[in-house]
Every structure is written in structure tokens, then in C-alpha cells.
Design an enzyme around this catalytic site. Structure first.
Site, PDB file in Angstrom:
ATOM      1  N   THR A 242      32.417  -8.344 -18.415  1.00  0.00           N
ATOM      2  CA  THR A 242      31.264  -8.763 -17.414  1.00  0.00           C
ATOM      3  C   THR A 242      31.644  -8.515 -16.121  1.00  0.00           C
ATOM      4  OG1 THR A 242      29.992 -10.602 -17.004  1.00  0.00           O
ATOM      5  CG2 THR A 242      32.519 -11.115 -16.969  1.00  0.00           C
TER       6      THR A 242
ATOM      7  N   ARG B  54      35.481 -14.753  -7.023  1.00  0.00           N
ATOM      8  CA  ARG B  54      35.148 -15.701  -7.949  1.00  0.00           C
ATOM      9  C   ARG B  54      35.583 -15.135  -9.392  1.00  0.00           C
ATOM     10  NH1 ARG B  54      31.616 -15.522 -12.445  1.00  0.00           N
ATOM     11  NH2 ARG B  54      30.877 -17.688 -13.145  1.00  0.00           N
TER      12      ARG B  54
ATOM     13  N   SER C 161      24.910  -6.399 -15.776  1.00  0.00           N
ATOM     14  CA  SER C 161      25.853  -7.635 -15.890  1.00  0.00           C
ATOM     15  C   SER C 161      27.129  -7.126 -16.409  1.00  0.00           C
ATOM     16  CB  SER C 161      25.144  -8.749 -16.694  1.00  0.00           C
ATOM     17  OG  SER C 161      24.991  -8.405 -17.819  1.00  0.00           O
TER      18      SER C 161
ATOM     19  N   THR D  40      27.499 -11.708 -19.660  1.00  0.00           N
ATOM     20  CA  THR D  40      28.631 -11.244 -20.613  1.00  0.00           C
ATOM     21  C   THR D  40      28.255 -10.722 -21.960  1.00  0.00           C
ATOM     22  OG1 THR D  40      29.744 -13.109 -19.654  1.00  0.00           O
ATOM     23  CG2 THR D  40      30.857 -11.996 -21.624  1.00  0.00           C
TER      24      THR D  40
ATOM     25  N   THR E 284      28.727 -16.860 -23.408  1.00  0.00           N
ATOM     26  CA  THR E 284      28.022 -16.165 -22.383  1.00  0.00           C
ATOM     27  C   THR E 284      27.357 -17.248 -21.702  1.00  0.00           C
ATOM     28  OG1 THR E 284      26.210 -14.536 -22.137  1.00  0.00           O
ATOM     29  CG2 THR E 284      25.860 -15.905 -23.918  1.00  0.00           C
ATOM     30  N   GLY E 285      26.912 -16.871 -20.453  1.00  0.00           N
ATOM     31  CA  GLY E 285      26.236 -18.012 -19.570  1.00  0.00           C
ATOM     32  C   GLY E 285      27.071 -18.248 -18.356  1.00  0.00           C
TER      33      GLY E 285
END
Length: 339
Positions: A211, A221, A91, A193, A244-245
């Protein structure tokens, strides 16, 4: 002024009482942090905190950099480059999972104690976006460069173009193409991330995020990670926070900036992270993203108190300090993946 007085009172109490508690209370590995034990999360400066298991290796490199007497910016860059260069971290950086067109696109930002910051988004072909972000901070009058402009700038600064799509990530992308369904998988296999916060021996803050973003995203994006105030925010008088997420949810709520503002009002890092996660939940509980929504925050204040909180369980973070060394801790969460 009442919020400021409350903050100063909390700081004074932390110096006398919580520092003593810290020296006598050792949180076990993966301890779940609650209102009853968060006071134990006072660390001696310097302190490094970063998201997910791969934060351990990043922390170690950052710690060694600090110990050499180098700056917090250098420690952030050195630490995050570890994850960027590791193809097993799917990631971030080299080996990151691509977008739906099979392109690995990278986002990163870095911020220092003076609120100077640099950021790159939608960057392709450069292994270390955190290093390019630092160059944006140091060598340009801007905060963010994106896409082709960021790539051209990187080349002008001596960075080399590289193919970032590993055979493993290419295979995963081709498997995804069979159904071509966009559904982010964050917190289970795609750990998203890596964000890092540092408070140095003098109490100054630096932070960074890097990330490859959500796998199978639309080409172009950009998530929260390169956006100052969303994925990362610092105020050297108060503290810092990072996220993060799922970036869209963090952007909608200016997540990291709001965590810092709550700490300014006197809330602990844990309390501030929890309140913003609750806010995100309330704004998204009927949203189409909710079935796979995960967000988590880490935060540290000027006294060296640190914490975190996530929407769903499974989130963890790495902490490094002089007394307890480099270890993983598990914050509280609002709900599970079954909820």
C-alpha cells in the site's frame, strides 16, 4: 482441546458435505455472503483471494505463476507487483497518493507457510516494496526494515530509485493543499491496501500486503499493512487473514491475528472476520475516527474455505480457483456509509 475437536469436526464435515455443496452451488457475481450461503465458499485448491477490484489482475498474474510450478511467495510477489506498477491504482505503489508533504511512502509485507516474514515501511523511491519485503525475508535476519534503512537495503539488492509521484497524484495533492484537511477516504475513491492470500495445491499458505497508505497522512505515518499480526497473519496449521481499510483501527485490535485465532477455535473464515469487525466497531463507535472508519478482512482456512466481512458496505474481493476462475465477490457488512 474442545476448540481443537470442534475445528477438526468442522473440517471433516467440510470434506464430505461442503465440498459437494460447492460443486453444485455457484454464487453469482457480487453475491452477499451470509450465514445461510457461506458454506458454498469452499474452493478447490489452489485458491487465491485478494482485496478490491484491482485484485482481479493481481490474482491472474499470481495464478499463472502458481501454474508454472513456482512457489506461493513468488505468486504473491508477482501478483502484487501488478497493482504496485499500475498508476491507475492510486492507493498502491507507483502513482499512489502522497502524504501531506507530497511524498509517496510505501508499506508492504510478505509471509510464508513457515511463519517466515519480511516487511518494509515508510519506503520511498522504490516501485516494488513487496519485492523488497521478500528480500528482507530471504536475505536478512530481520522481519522489518524502515525508512532510509529500507531504502539503502533496497539499493544494495539492486533495486533502482524512481520518482513515484505521477502528475495525476501531484495534482490531487495540490488540490488537497488548498484546504489541508486530513480525512481519509477509504472504500469510495481511495481503495487502499491490496492484500492477498494463497492456499496452494498442497494446502500451504502464503500472504502479502502492499500500500501507499492513507492519502495526506503525516510524513512518517505507518499503517497496518507492514505489521505482521495486524495487516496480515498466517498460521499454516489453521489459515490466514489480511486486512484493508484504516490501519490505525486494525493495529489497535491486532485484527488479522485475531481472525486467525478465531478460526483456530473452529469459526469459519466469514464468522471470524465478522466477529473482529464487530470488535473494531465496539471499540471505535465513540471514537473520533468513526465517521470515516472502514475496515475489511479476508480469510481462508486450511480446508480451502474462504470469506470476508467489512464494517461498511462497498468492500469486495477477488477470488480465483480452478473451477470458477477469477471473479469478484461481495462480503457482508455491518452498516452502510449513511449509518
Amino acid at each position: 482441546m474442545s476448540g481443537r475437536r470442534k475445528f477438526l469436526k468442522k473440517a471433516a464435515l467440510g470434506t464430505v458435505g461442503l465440498s459437494a455443496l460447492y460443486t453444485n452451488t455457484a454464487l453469482a457475481k457480487d453475491t452477499v455472503l451470509t450465514s445461510e450461503n457461506y458454506g458454498a465458499n469452499i474452493a478447490k485448491k489452489p485458491l487465491i483471494i485478494s482485496t478490491w477490484n484491482h485484485g482481479l489482475a493481481a490474482n491472474q498474474a499470481a495464478w499463472e505463476t502458481l501454474k508454472k510450478g513456482e512457489s506461493g511467495l513468488s505468486a504473491i510477489e508477482t501478483g502484487l507487483k501488478i497493482s504496485e506498477a499500475d498508476p491507475k491504482v492510486r492507493s498502491v505503489g507507483f502513482g499512489g497518493l502522497p502524504d501531506r508533504e507530497g511524498k509517496v511512502t510505501l508499506d508492504a509485507c510478505i509471509m510464508d507457510q513457515n511463519s517466515d516474514c519480511g516487511s518494509v515501511s515508510f519506503l520511498q523511491g522504490i516501485k516494488h516494496p513487496i519485492s523488497v519485503a521478500r528480500k528482507v525475508l530471504e536475505e536478512t535476519p530481520h522481519v522489518m526494515l524502515t525508512g532510509q534503512g529500507a531504502f539503502n537495503f533496497a539499493l544494495s539488492q539492486g533495486f533502482k530509485e524512481e520518482n513515484l509521484l505521477t502528475p495525476e497524484s501531484e495534482k490531487a495533492w495540490k488540490n488537497w493543499l488548498e484546504k489541508s484537511k486530513y480525512q481519509p477516504v477509504i472504500n469510495i475513491e481511495n481503495h487502499d491496501t491490496i492484500s492477498m492470500l494463497i492456499i496452494d495445491a498442497e494446502g500451504n499458505l502464503t500472504g502479502g500486503c502492499t500500500t501507499s497508505g492513507a492519502a495526506w497522512k503525516m510524513h512518517g505515518r505507518v499503517g497496518d499493512s507492514p505489521i505482521i499480526g495486524a495487516g496480515l497473519f498466517l498460521d499454516n496449521e489453521v489459515g490466514g487473514a489480511a486486512a484493508t481499510g484504516l490501519g490505525e483501527a486494525v493495529i489497535r485490535t491486532a485484527g488479522s491475528a485475531m481472525v486467525v485465532e478465531l478460526m483456530r477455535q473452529g469459526k469459519s473464515p466469514n464468522e471470524a472476520c465478522k466477529e473482529i469487525v464487530e470488535r473494531i466497531y465496539n471499540k471505535h463507535k465513540n471514537h473520533k475516527d468513526m465517521p470515516y472508519l472502514q475496515v475489511g478482512f479476508i480469510a481462508v482456512n486450511k480446508q480451502g474455505e474462504y470469506g470476508g466481512y467489512s464494517l461498511r458496505g462497498g468492500f469486495n474481493y477477488a477470488v480465483c480457483d480452478e473451477e470458477k476462475g477469477n471473479r469478484m465477490e461481495k462480503p457482508g457488512s455491518k452498516m452502510t456509509w449513511k449509518d
